[in-house]
Motif scaffolding. Structure first.
Motif, PDB file in Angstrom:
ATOM      1  N   SER A  76      52.345 103.188  -6.849  1.00 25.18           N
ATOM      2  CA  SER A  76      51.980 102.736  -8.156  1.00 25.18           C
ATOM      3  C   SER A  76      53.092 101.959  -8.839  1.00 25.18           C
ATOM      4  CB  SER A  76      51.585 103.850  -8.983  1.00 25.18           C
ATOM      5  OG  SER A  76      50.302 104.219  -8.651  1.00 25.18           O
ATOM      6  N   LEU A  77      54.276 102.733  -8.748  1.00 26.70           N
ATOM      7  CA  LEU A  77      55.692 102.130  -9.018  1.00 26.70           C
ATOM      8  C   LEU A  77      55.866 100.964  -8.271  1.00 26.70           C
ATOM      9  CD1 LEU A  77      57.473 105.531  -9.967  1.00 26.70           C
ATOM     10  CD2 LEU A  77      56.369 104.090 -11.620  1.00 26.70           C
ATOM     11  N   GLY A  78      55.842 100.869  -7.075  1.00 29.54           N
ATOM     12  CA  GLY A  78      56.537  99.810  -6.479  1.00 29.54           C
ATOM     13  C   GLY A  78      55.517  98.662  -6.658  1.00 29.54           C
ATOM     14  N   GLY A  79      54.158  98.871  -6.716  1.00 26.97           N
ATOM     15  CA  GLY A  79      53.060  97.856  -6.793  1.00 26.97           C
ATOM     16  C   GLY A  79      53.161  96.841  -8.287  1.00 26.97           C
ATOM     17  N   LEU A  83      53.898  93.336  -8.909  1.00 28.08           N
ATOM     18  CA  LEU A  83      53.085  92.474  -9.862  1.00 28.08           C
ATOM     19  C   LEU A  83      53.718  91.965 -10.879  1.00 28.08           C
ATOM     20  CD1 LEU A  83      49.884  94.676  -9.274  1.00 28.08           C
ATOM     21  CD2 LEU A  83      50.595  92.457  -8.238  1.00 28.08           C
ATOM     22  N   VAL A  84      54.693  92.567 -11.410  1.00 29.85           N
ATOM     23  CA  VAL A  84      55.200  91.866 -12.674  1.00 29.85           C
ATOM     24  C   VAL A  84      56.241  90.684 -12.290  1.00 29.85           C
ATOM     25  CG1 VAL A  84      57.322  92.470 -14.300  1.00 29.85           C
ATOM     26  CG2 VAL A  84      55.486  94.152 -13.934  1.00 29.85           C
ATOM     27  N   TRP A  85      56.860  90.941 -10.968  1.00 32.25           N
ATOM     28  CA  TRP A  85      57.648  89.769 -10.698  1.00 32.25           C
ATOM     29  C   TRP A  85      56.738  88.489 -10.411  1.00 32.25           C
ATOM     30  CZ3 TRP A  85      61.997  87.620 -10.439  1.00 32.25           C
ATOM     31  CH2 TRP A  85      62.399  86.499  -9.178  1.00 32.25           C
ATOM     32  N   HIS A  86      55.410  88.715  -9.597  1.00 29.95           N
ATOM     33  CA  HIS A  86      54.877  87.478  -9.136  1.00 29.95           C
ATOM     34  C   HIS A  86      54.013  87.131 -10.383  1.00 29.95           C
ATOM     35  CE1 HIS A  86      55.058  87.003  -4.903  1.00 29.95           C
ATOM     36  NE2 HIS A  86      55.531  88.436  -4.781  1.00 29.95           N
ATOM     37  N   GLY A  87      53.645  87.916 -11.490  1.00 32.52           N
ATOM     38  CA  GLY A  87      53.014  87.623 -12.541  1.00 32.52           C
ATOM     39  C   GLY A  87      54.087  86.659 -13.397  1.00 32.52           C
ATOM     40  N   ILE A  88      55.491  87.266 -13.462  1.00 31.53           N
ATOM     41  CA  ILE A  88      56.357  86.360 -14.321  1.00 31.53           C
ATOM     42  C   ILE A  88      56.495  84.999 -13.580  1.00 31.53           C
ATOM     43  CG2 ILE A  88      58.612  86.102 -15.097  1.00 31.53           C
ATOM     44  CD1 ILE A  88      58.598  89.058 -15.399  1.00 31.53           C
ATOM     45  N   GLY A 190      48.648  84.898 -13.339  1.00 30.51           N
ATOM     46  CA  GLY A 190      49.987  85.895 -14.032  1.00 30.51           C
ATOM     47  C   GLY A 190      49.049  86.968 -14.873  1.00 30.51           C
ATOM     48  N   THR A 191      48.051  86.590 -15.678  1.00 30.06           N
ATOM     49  CA  THR A 191      47.347  87.397 -16.489  1.00 30.06           C
ATOM     50  C   THR A 191      46.662  88.916 -15.388  1.00 30.06           C
ATOM     51  OG1 THR A 191      46.650  85.841 -18.148  1.00 30.06           O
ATOM     52  CG2 THR A 191      45.426  87.850 -18.052  1.00 30.06           C
ATOM     53  N   VAL A 192      46.171  88.304 -14.551  1.00 31.48           N
ATOM     54  CA  VAL A 192      45.609  89.388 -13.557  1.00 31.48           C
ATOM     55  C   VAL A 192      46.729  90.318 -12.878  1.00 31.48           C
ATOM     56  CG1 VAL A 192      44.556  89.711 -11.332  1.00 31.48           C
ATOM     57  CG2 VAL A 192      43.399  88.114 -12.887  1.00 31.48           C
ATOM     58  N   MET A 193      47.904  89.849 -12.461  1.00 33.15           N
ATOM     59  CA  MET A 193      48.761  90.318 -11.934  1.00 33.15           C
ATOM     60  C   MET A 193      49.487  91.346 -13.004  1.00 33.15           C
ATOM     61  SD  MET A 193      50.608  87.633  -9.511  1.00 33.15           S
ATOM     62  CE  MET A 193      49.543  86.758  -8.355  1.00 33.15           C
TER      63      MET A 193
END
Length: 212
Positions: A76-79, A83-88, A190-193
């Motif tokens: 969960s933490l790694g994911g 996802l935050v990185w790719h969303g940004i 970005g929103t989904v991630m």
């Protein structure tokens, strides 16, 4: 007389119901399909990973995962971080002058594309919930000699879905010759991630006991 059709159909329908949804992995496959970048390799990776996880679930690995909350917490933490990185990055592409034009963005190497695909696949705990646990439980309910047909049905649905998403994306190419369409896709991605990242963080906080 038993036939392989009922377990195959059950596996196909159950798998299709779980994977046909708007998620980070599917949006990445769609984007790569629109850009015609390593589509075959990405489709094979996604469907092969699904098949591997489903076979693991039917074989009983799901029982181990359900009893290992620490592993789920780490995922969960790694994911969430992934996802935050790719969303940004998706939001940053919205304002980019070149990335929105088909074919002008910097191309990913095969290694980069597969690394990103692996991240979207294996750093998402929901993937294990869907494939290893849920499909594993349904598959385990089948008679032992029919389980391979169930697993084949699930793998077939996965392969057809990712093939349609990756290779069928070219049908949308006329739409994505317009920069506005790329901005909408990146905004959606970005929103989904970020939403998925938030849900993973909340799940992690609940596991740690920091939320009631």
């Amino acid at each position: 007389m038993e036939t392989f059709i009922p377990p195959f159909a059950t596996g196909f329908a159950t798998s299709a119901a779980l994977i046909i949804a708007i998620g980070a992995q599917n949006l990445f496959v769609l984007r790569q399909g629109l850009r015609h970048e390593h589509v075959g390799a990405i489709v094979l990776f996604c469907s092969g990973a699904d098949a591997l996880l489903i076979v693991a679930g039917v074989s009983g690995v799901g029982v181990f995962l359900s009893a290992a909350p620490q592993l789920t917490l780490l995922l969960s933490l790694g994911g969430a971080a992934f996802l935050v990185w790719h969303g940004i990055m998706a939001y940053r592409r919205i304002g980019g002058p070149h990335s929105v034009v088909l074919g002008q963005a910097a191309r990913l190497t095969l290694g980069q594309a597969l690394a990103a695909t692996a991240g979207f696949t294996f750093l998402n705990p929901h993937v294990y919930l869907d494939t290893v646990l849920l499909l594993g439980m349904v598959g385990s309910a089948q008679p032992p000699h029919l389980r391979p047909f169930f697993a084949t049905g699930t793998a077939t649905a996965s392969f057809l879905w990712f093939s349609a998403l990756g290779f069928g994306a070219r049908l949308l190419k006329p739409v994505f010759t317009r920069p506005a369409a790329w901005r909408v896709l990146d905004a959606l991605a970005g929103t989904v991630m970020l939403a998925l990242a938030a849900s993973l963080l909340l799940h992690a906080l609940h596991q740690l006991g920091w939320l009631g």
